[in-house]
Design an enzyme around this catalytic site. Structure first.
Site, PDB file in Angstrom:
ATOM      1  N   GLN A   1      74.522  29.889  52.279  1.00 55.00           N
ATOM      2  CA  GLN A   1      74.051  30.472  50.920  1.00 55.00           C
ATOM      3  C   GLN A   1      74.318  29.059  50.196  1.00 55.00           C
ATOM      4  O   GLN A   1      75.250  28.471  50.433  1.00 55.00           O
ATOM      5  CB  GLN A   1      74.809  31.627  50.337  1.00 55.00           C
ATOM      6  CG  GLN A   1      74.173  32.831  51.136  1.00 55.00           C
ATOM      7  CD  GLN A   1      75.220  34.105  50.782  1.00 55.00           C
ATOM      8  OE1 GLN A   1      76.391  34.111  50.939  1.00 55.00           O
ATOM      9  NE2 GLN A   1      74.552  35.326  50.586  1.00 55.00           N
TER      10      GLN A   1
ATOM     11  N   ASN B   1      70.276  32.887  48.976  1.00 55.34           N
ATOM     12  CA  ASN B   1      70.312  32.929  50.465  1.00 55.34           C
ATOM     13  C   ASN B   1      69.806  31.707  51.273  1.00 55.34           C
ATOM     14  O   ASN B   1      69.175  30.893  50.429  1.00 55.34           O
ATOM     15  CB  ASN B   1      69.583  34.149  51.027  1.00 55.34           C
ATOM     16  CG  ASN B   1      70.422  35.491  50.450  1.00 55.34           C
ATOM     17  OD1 ASN B   1      71.489  35.327  50.681  1.00 55.34           O
ATOM     18  ND2 ASN B   1      69.698  36.392  50.164  1.00 55.34           N
TER      19      ASN B   1
ATOM     20  N   CYS C   1      78.344  37.974  46.439  1.00 60.83           N
ATOM     21  CA  CYS C   1      79.026  37.173  47.572  1.00 60.83           C
ATOM     22  C   CYS C   1      80.743  37.015  47.605  1.00 60.83           C
ATOM     23  O   CYS C   1      80.810  36.292  46.600  1.00 60.83           O
ATOM     24  CB  CYS C   1      78.211  36.005  47.790  1.00 60.83           C
ATOM     25  SG  CYS C   1      79.018  35.065  49.199  1.00 60.83           S
TER      26      CYS C   1
ATOM     27  N   ASN D   1      82.955  36.112  49.657  1.00 62.66           N
ATOM     28  CA  ASN D   1      83.392  34.764  50.056  1.00 62.66           C
ATOM     29  C   ASN D   1      82.937  33.451  49.142  1.00 62.66           C
ATOM     30  O   ASN D   1      83.790  32.652  48.723  1.00 62.66           O
ATOM     31  CB  ASN D   1      83.099  34.266  51.512  1.00 62.66           C
ATOM     32  CG  ASN D   1      83.508  35.420  52.615  1.00 62.66           C
ATOM     33  OD1 ASN D   1      84.889  35.632  52.486  1.00 62.66           O
ATOM     34  ND2 ASN D   1      82.978  35.907  53.433  1.00 62.66           N
TER      35      ASN D   1
ATOM     36  N   HIS E   1      74.340  47.413  51.395  1.00 59.02           N
ATOM     37  CA  HIS E   1      74.975  47.238  52.609  1.00 59.02           C
ATOM     38  C   HIS E   1      74.941  48.714  53.540  1.00 59.02           C
ATOM     39  O   HIS E   1      74.844  49.655  52.746  1.00 59.02           O
ATOM     40  CB  HIS E   1      76.666  47.227  52.440  1.00 59.02           C
ATOM     41  CG  HIS E   1      76.926  45.939  51.890  1.00 59.02           C
ATOM     42  ND1 HIS E   1      76.971  44.583  52.889  1.00 59.02           N
ATOM     43  CD2 HIS E   1      77.027  45.236  50.421  1.00 59.02           C
ATOM     44  CE1 HIS E   1      77.639  43.936  52.037  1.00 59.02           C
ATOM     45  NE2 HIS E   1      77.420  44.097  50.842  1.00 59.02           N
TER      46      HIS E   1
ATOM     47  N   GLU F   1      73.438  39.577  57.880  1.00 58.70           N
ATOM     48  CA  GLU F   1      73.181  39.256  56.230  1.00 58.70           C
ATOM     49  C   GLU F   1      71.648  39.209  56.084  1.00 58.70           C
ATOM     50  O   GLU F   1      70.751  38.525  56.429  1.00 58.70           O
ATOM     51  CB  GLU F   1      73.895  38.135  55.606  1.00 58.70           C
ATOM     52  CG  GLU F   1      75.500  38.508  55.624  1.00 58.70           C
ATOM     53  CD  GLU F   1      76.041  37.346  54.660  1.00 58.70           C
ATOM     54  OE1 GLU F   1      75.687  37.453  53.367  1.00 58.70           O
ATOM     55  OE2 GLU F   1      77.159  36.840  54.858  1.00 58.70           O
TER      56      GLU F   1
ATOM     57  N   CYS G   1      81.760  37.934  55.816  1.00 50.28           N
ATOM     58  CA  CYS G   1      80.953  38.655  54.574  1.00 50.28           C
ATOM     59  C   CYS G   1      81.818  39.251  53.762  1.00 50.28           C
ATOM     60  O   CYS G   1      82.292  40.377  54.208  1.00 50.28           O
ATOM     61  CB  CYS G   1      79.831  39.469  55.115  1.00 50.28           C
ATOM     62  SG  CYS G   1      78.640  40.148  53.544  1.00 50.28           S
ATOM     63  N   GLY G   2      82.304  38.693  52.604  1.00 52.43           N
ATOM     64  CA  GLY G   2      83.463  39.329  51.699  1.00 52.43           C
ATOM     65  C   GLY G   2      82.941  40.880  51.104  1.00 52.43           C
ATOM     66  O   GLY G   2      83.654  41.694  51.236  1.00 52.43           O
TER      67      GLY G   2
ATOM     68  N   GLY H   1      80.457  42.694  52.487  1.00 53.15           N
ATOM     69  CA  GLY H   1      80.413  43.321  53.594  1.00 53.15           C
ATOM     70  C   GLY H   1      81.693  44.133  54.088  1.00 53.15           C
ATOM     71  O   GLY H   1      81.819  45.019  54.608  1.00 53.15           O
TER      72      GLY H   1
END
Length: 296
Positions: A61, A81, A90, A92, A181, A230, A239-240, A242
């Site tokens: 990303q 993205n 996001c 992370n 999600h 993703e 994926c934080g 996620g």
């Protein structure tokens, strides 16, 4: 780690070099651009070009550092993205923006705050610097109402939704962490068929904005494994948001403790959800990889 190249951020086609930082959080990698000087947002074409791992910089990303939306935040950020589509959150990336902003504070010679706030498309987030490149981010209260995900065809939240996606009958959890999600619990994450099932769930008409699809395996009452397919990217190493989504879904099912370690292909994140009405927090590393200039 090298200091960033000295360059004025510019829009694609301006004829000036575009300074960027390459960063990652647990393997989830980003190109970070500074938009605080008023540069235009990156175009979808620029995002795709920079994200390309063969002919560009290579990343999951693009992150843009923005001016704070309201007083009280150190900065803001937006997420794009790899295919150029915007994203709402996001985790992370938020840690990487936090590290980038603190480095900027340090370079100016100002005192670095241990706690501060960042503005994102999904709201304001408290950040705590943990030392040694680690950060804890408050990512907000998970929302399970179908309309908030969004997930159509259901009037009330359920612990499990049964959907028909691309010829597969699947049982999923659904939650918003500022982005949608779908969470699928599996016995063996290595044989979950992520590359097949992930796109099928993303194409399910009941997810009008698509979804990040997480495949989660319960290892212990306070530990899970997770792989995430993703939106606009495909599978990422971490994926934080996620990780938070998977913990939230399993906590609601009574299968996981409110503080849990989430093992992803790129590393382990620590996620906590103190109570149903409290924001979830996610802690993990943020790393600088290199600095560069893109020929705009």
């Amino acid at each position: 780690m090298a200091e960033p190249a000295t360059a004025v951020p510019a829009a694609a086609g301006s004829g000036r070099a575009l300074a960027f930082s390459k960063m990652h959080g647990a393997g989830n990698d980003f190109v970070v651009l500074d938009r605080r000087c008023g540069a235009v947002p990156p175009s979808p074409e620029l995002c795709r070009a920079m994200a390309d791992r063969h002919t560009g910089v290579g990343c999951d990303q693009i992150l843009t550092v923005e001016d704070a939306q309201r007083p009280g935040a150190l900065a803001g950020y937006r997420i794009w993205n790899a295919d150029g589509s915007p994203a709402g959150q996001c985790g992370n990336g938020a840690r990487c923006v936090a590290a980038w902003v603190l480095r900027d504070v340090r370079r100016r010679g100002d005192d670095e705050p241990l706690r501060f706030h960042l503005d994102s498309p999904s709201g304001r987030h408290e950040v705590e610097a943990l030392g040694n490149g680690g950060f804890r981010i408050a990512l907000g209260v998970p929302r399970f109402e179908p309309a908030a995900v969004p997930l159509t065809g259901f009037d009330a939240p359920r612990e499990r939704y049964v959907i028909a996606a691309g010829g597969s009958i699947l049982e999923v959890g659904a939650v918003s962490m500022g982005n949608p999600h779908a969470v699928i619990e599996v016995d063996d994450i290595d044989s979950a068929g992520l590359e097949v099932i992930g796109p099928r769930v993303q194409g399910y008409p009941g997810f009008p904005d698509s979804a990040n699809v997480g495949f989660v395996q319960l290892l212990a009452p306070n530990r899970i494994r997770l792989r995430v397919y993703e939106r606009g990217v495909g599978e990422t190493l971490a994926c934080g948001s996620g990780a938070c989504a998977a913990v939230a879904v399993l906590v609601r099912r009574g299968r996981l403790a409110r503080e849990a370690a989430v093992e992803l292909p790129g590393g382990t994140l620590q996620v906590a959800w103190p109570s149903d009405g409290a924001p979830m927090t996610m802690a993990g590393p943020a790393e600088f990889v290199f600095e560069g200039e893109w020929a705009a």
